[in-house]
Design a protein around this motif. Structure first.
Motif, mmCIF file in Angstrom:
data_model
loop_
_atom_site.group_PDB
_atom_site.id
_atom_site.type_symbol
_atom_site.label_atom_id
_atom_site.label_comp_id
_atom_site.label_asym_id
_atom_site.label_seq_id
_atom_site.Cartn_x
_atom_site.Cartn_y
_atom_site.Cartn_z
ATOM 1 N N GLY A 1 0.807 -1.215 0.000
ATOM 2 C CA GLY A 1 0.000 0.000 0.000
ATOM 3 C C GLY A 1 0.838 1.261 0.000
ATOM 4 N N THR A 2 0.260 2.313 0.555
ATOM 5 C CA THR A 2 0.902 3.625 0.554
ATOM 6 C C THR A 2 1.569 3.897 1.899
ATOM 7 O OG1 THR A 2 -1.147 4.677 1.288
ATOM 8 C CG2 THR A 2 -0.758 4.555 -1.094
ATOM 9 N N PRO A 3 2.559 4.778 1.935
ATOM 10 C CA PRO A 3 3.216 5.111 3.199
ATOM 11 C C PRO A 3 2.247 5.775 4.184
ATOM 12 C CG PRO A 3 4.534 5.829 1.331
ATOM 13 C CD PRO A 3 3.201 5.451 0.788
ATOM 14 N N THR A 4 2.508 5.589 5.455
ATOM 15 C CA THR A 4 1.695 6.219 6.501
ATOM 16 C C THR A 4 2.389 7.491 6.980
ATOM 17 O OG1 THR A 4 2.786 4.667 8.006
ATOM 18 C CG2 THR A 4 0.534 4.142 7.345
ATOM 19 N N GLN A 5 2.600 8.407 6.066
ATOM 20 C CA GLN A 5 3.256 9.667 6.399
ATOM 21 C C GLN A 5 2.468 10.815 5.810
ATOM 22 O OE1 GLN A 5 7.427 10.001 5.426
ATOM 23 N NE2 GLN A 5 7.415 12.213 5.655
ATOM 24 N N GLY A 6 2.427 11.943 6.519
ATOM 25 C CA GLY A 6 1.736 13.126 6.018
ATOM 26 C C GLY A 6 0.289 12.816 5.703
ATOM 27 N N PRO A 7 -0.170 13.141 4.497
ATOM 28 C CA PRO A 7 -1.557 12.847 4.115
ATOM 29 C C PRO A 7 -1.876 11.360 4.186
ATOM 30 C CG PRO A 7 -0.541 14.366 2.563
ATOM 31 C CD PRO A 7 0.558 13.879 3.449
ATOM 32 N N GLY A 8 -0.855 10.518 4.075
ATOM 33 C CA GLY A 8 -1.071 9.077 4.171
ATOM 34 C C GLY A 8 -1.632 8.666 5.517
ATOM 35 N N LYS A 9 -1.358 9.440 6.560
ATOM 36 C CA LYS A 9 -1.925 9.114 7.867
ATOM 37 C C LYS A 9 -3.442 9.274 7.861
ATOM 38 C CE LYS A 9 2.047 9.696 10.902
ATOM 39 N NZ LYS A 9 2.561 10.198 12.181
ATOM 40 N N ILE A 10 -3.941 10.232 7.098
ATOM 41 C CA ILE A 10 -5.389 10.393 6.972
ATOM 42 C C ILE A 10 -5.983 9.183 6.269
ATOM 43 C CG2 ILE A 10 -7.249 11.768 5.964
ATOM 44 C CD1 ILE A 10 -5.455 14.222 6.204
ATOM 45 N N VAL A 11 -5.389 8.790 5.149
ATOM 46 C CA VAL A 11 -5.888 7.669 4.358
ATOM 47 C C VAL A 11 -5.947 6.399 5.197
ATOM 48 C CG1 VAL A 11 -5.422 6.187 2.368
ATOM 49 C CG2 VAL A 11 -5.078 8.655 2.190
ATOM 50 N N HIS A 12 -4.869 6.104 5.902
ATOM 51 C CA HIS A 12 -4.802 4.862 6.667
ATOM 52 C C HIS A 12 -5.683 4.919 7.914
ATOM 53 C CE1 HIS A 12 -1.723 2.509 4.530
ATOM 54 N NE2 HIS A 12 -1.272 3.694 4.140
ATOM 55 N N THR A 13 -5.787 6.072 8.545
ATOM 56 C CA THR A 13 -6.667 6.198 9.710
ATOM 57 C C THR A 13 -8.122 6.012 9.301
ATOM 58 O OG1 THR A 13 -5.120 7.657 10.860
ATOM 59 C CG2 THR A 13 -7.412 7.705 11.582
ATOM 60 N N GLN A 14 -8.506 6.618 8.195
ATOM 61 C CA GLN A 14 -9.873 6.473 7.717
ATOM 62 C C GLN A 14 -10.171 5.023 7.345
ATOM 63 O OE1 GLN A 14 -9.847 9.466 4.613
ATOM 64 N NE2 GLN A 14 -10.827 10.986 5.934
ATOM 65 N N ALA A 15 -9.206 4.352 6.728
ATOM 66 C CA ALA A 15 -9.397 2.949 6.356
ATOM 67 C C ALA A 15 -9.518 2.064 7.598
ATOM 68 C CB ALA A 15 -8.244 2.477 5.484
ATOM 69 N N TRP A 16 -8.705 2.340 8.600
ATOM 70 C CA TRP A 16 -8.780 1.588 9.862
ATOM 71 C C TRP A 16 -10.144 1.770 10.516
ATOM 72 C CZ3 TRP A 16 -8.351 4.302 14.802
ATOM 73 C CH2 TRP A 16 -8.376 3.440 15.906
ATOM 74 N N LEU A 17 -10.617 2.992 10.554
ATOM 75 C CA LEU A 17 -11.933 3.254 11.134
ATOM 76 C C LEU A 17 -13.049 2.613 10.305
ATOM 77 C CD1 LEU A 17 -11.522 7.001 12.177
ATOM 78 C CD2 LEU A 17 -11.676 5.025 13.704
ATOM 79 N N ALA A 18 -12.934 2.695 8.989
ATOM 80 C CA ALA A 18 -13.960 2.121 8.116
ATOM 81 C C ALA A 18 -14.094 0.620 8.336
ATOM 82 C CB ALA A 18 -13.633 2.419 6.656
ATOM 83 N N ALA A 19 -12.980 -0.041 8.652
ATOM 84 C CA ALA A 19 -13.029 -1.482 8.922
ATOM 85 C C ALA A 19 -13.852 -1.794 10.166
ATOM 86 C CB ALA A 19 -11.615 -2.029 9.079
ATOM 87 N N MET A 20 -14.054 -0.784 11.007
ATOM 88 C CA MET A 20 -14.903 -0.930 12.199
ATOM 89 C C MET A 20 -16.243 -0.233 12.012
ATOM 90 S SD MET A 20 -12.086 -0.379 15.262
ATOM 91 C CE MET A 20 -11.494 1.212 14.640
ATOM 92 N N ASP A 21 -16.556 0.102 10.733
ATOM 93 C CA ASP A 21 -17.794 0.830 10.407
ATOM 94 C C ASP A 21 -17.881 2.157 11.139
ATOM 95 O OD1 ASP A 21 -18.810 -1.164 8.636
ATOM 96 O OD2 ASP A 21 -19.483 -2.334 10.359
ATOM 97 N N LYS A 22 -16.737 2.840 11.236
ATOM 98 C CA LYS A 22 -16.693 4.143 11.885
ATOM 99 C C LYS A 22 -15.984 5.145 10.986
ATOM 100 C CE LYS A 22 -16.515 2.280 16.611
ATOM 101 N NZ LYS A 22 -17.874 2.742 16.975
ATOM 102 N N LYS A 23 -16.174 6.418 11.324
ATOM 103 C CA LYS A 23 -15.427 7.491 10.672
ATOM 104 C C LYS A 23 -15.138 8.558 11.719
ATOM 105 C CE LYS A 23 -19.679 9.518 8.734
ATOM 106 N NZ LYS A 23 -20.599 8.469 9.249
#
Length: 223
Positions: free
Chosen positions: A149-171
């Protein structure tokens, strides 16, 4: 429920775990000292300056890990934790994490450092959820040197955090409050979209930005 997100290096730890891992490899003779130390220091300087190419760095770091069988990596990792990381963990960092855990908050570490290096650190800090750069692992459990996947740096932290939350049906918007603690201006993208950004042991750029925007500033390592 509230959400509390934490950067790791220079936020919860007074060291850069990725850079220190490289220094550790040099110290134990696992890599060529001169060439590795030079490249490691170059990348670290780029990170501090905000000019780091995260893919280039991760390919360097993960490529180094791929040079060892998994059993040897695990052995070195255990030694690294005992000699470098555990002595660096401060009571103030543990207390801040515990405050959020005791409040029933959902707590996660969001770091640009790769998952191999940071997973045992998160465990030692008592944090169940870790969002980190994921290395590819082959069928035998060895690291291939590639990034998933993509790095977890800068804007990538938003992408990965949102994906982690989405896996729990959250935002993010589902939480009454969202704290994000970080030391670095590199984390301004995620800090700018949470309800409670906290400049934690901030570098000069973040300290200036936080002061201009009225964000709280704390120092966990001034004892």
């Amino acid at each position: 429920m509230n959400l509390a997100l934490f950067d790791l290096d220079h936020t919860l730890l007074p060291i850069d775990s990725d850079h220190e891992w490289g220094q550790f490899l040099v110290r134990i003779g696992a890599v060529d000292a001169a060439s590795f130390a030079r490249r490691n220091d170059e990348f670290f300087a780029q990170y501090q300056a905000g000019t780091l190419d995260p893919v280039a760095y991760l390919e360097f770091a993960l490529g180094t890990l791929a040079g060892f069988p998994r059993a040897k990596l695990d052995e070195m990792q255990a030694q690294y934790m005992q000699e470098v990381v555990l002595p660096a963990i401060r009571p103030s960092a543990r207390a801040l994490l515990q405050k959020h855990l005791d409040a029933g908050d959902l707590v996660a570490i969001v770091t640009a450092t790769n998952h191999f290096v940071t997973a045992p650190i998160a465990k030692a800090l008592g944090v169940e959820h870790l969002i980190a750069a994921m290395p590819e692992i082959d069928a035998d459990g060895n690291l291939t040197g590639k990034l998933l996947g993509t790095p977890t740096q800068g804007p990538g932290k938003i992408v990965h955090t949102q994906a982690w939350l989405a896996a729990m049906d959250k935002k993010l918007e589902d939480f009454d409050s969202v704290h994000f603690y970080s030391d670095s201006h590199n984390d301004l993208p995620l800090m700018s979209i949470v309800s409670h950004p906290v400049a934690t042991n901030p570098n000069a750029q973040l300290k200036t930005h936080a002061a201009a925007h009225g964000w709280p500033l704390i120092d966990l390592f001034n004892d």
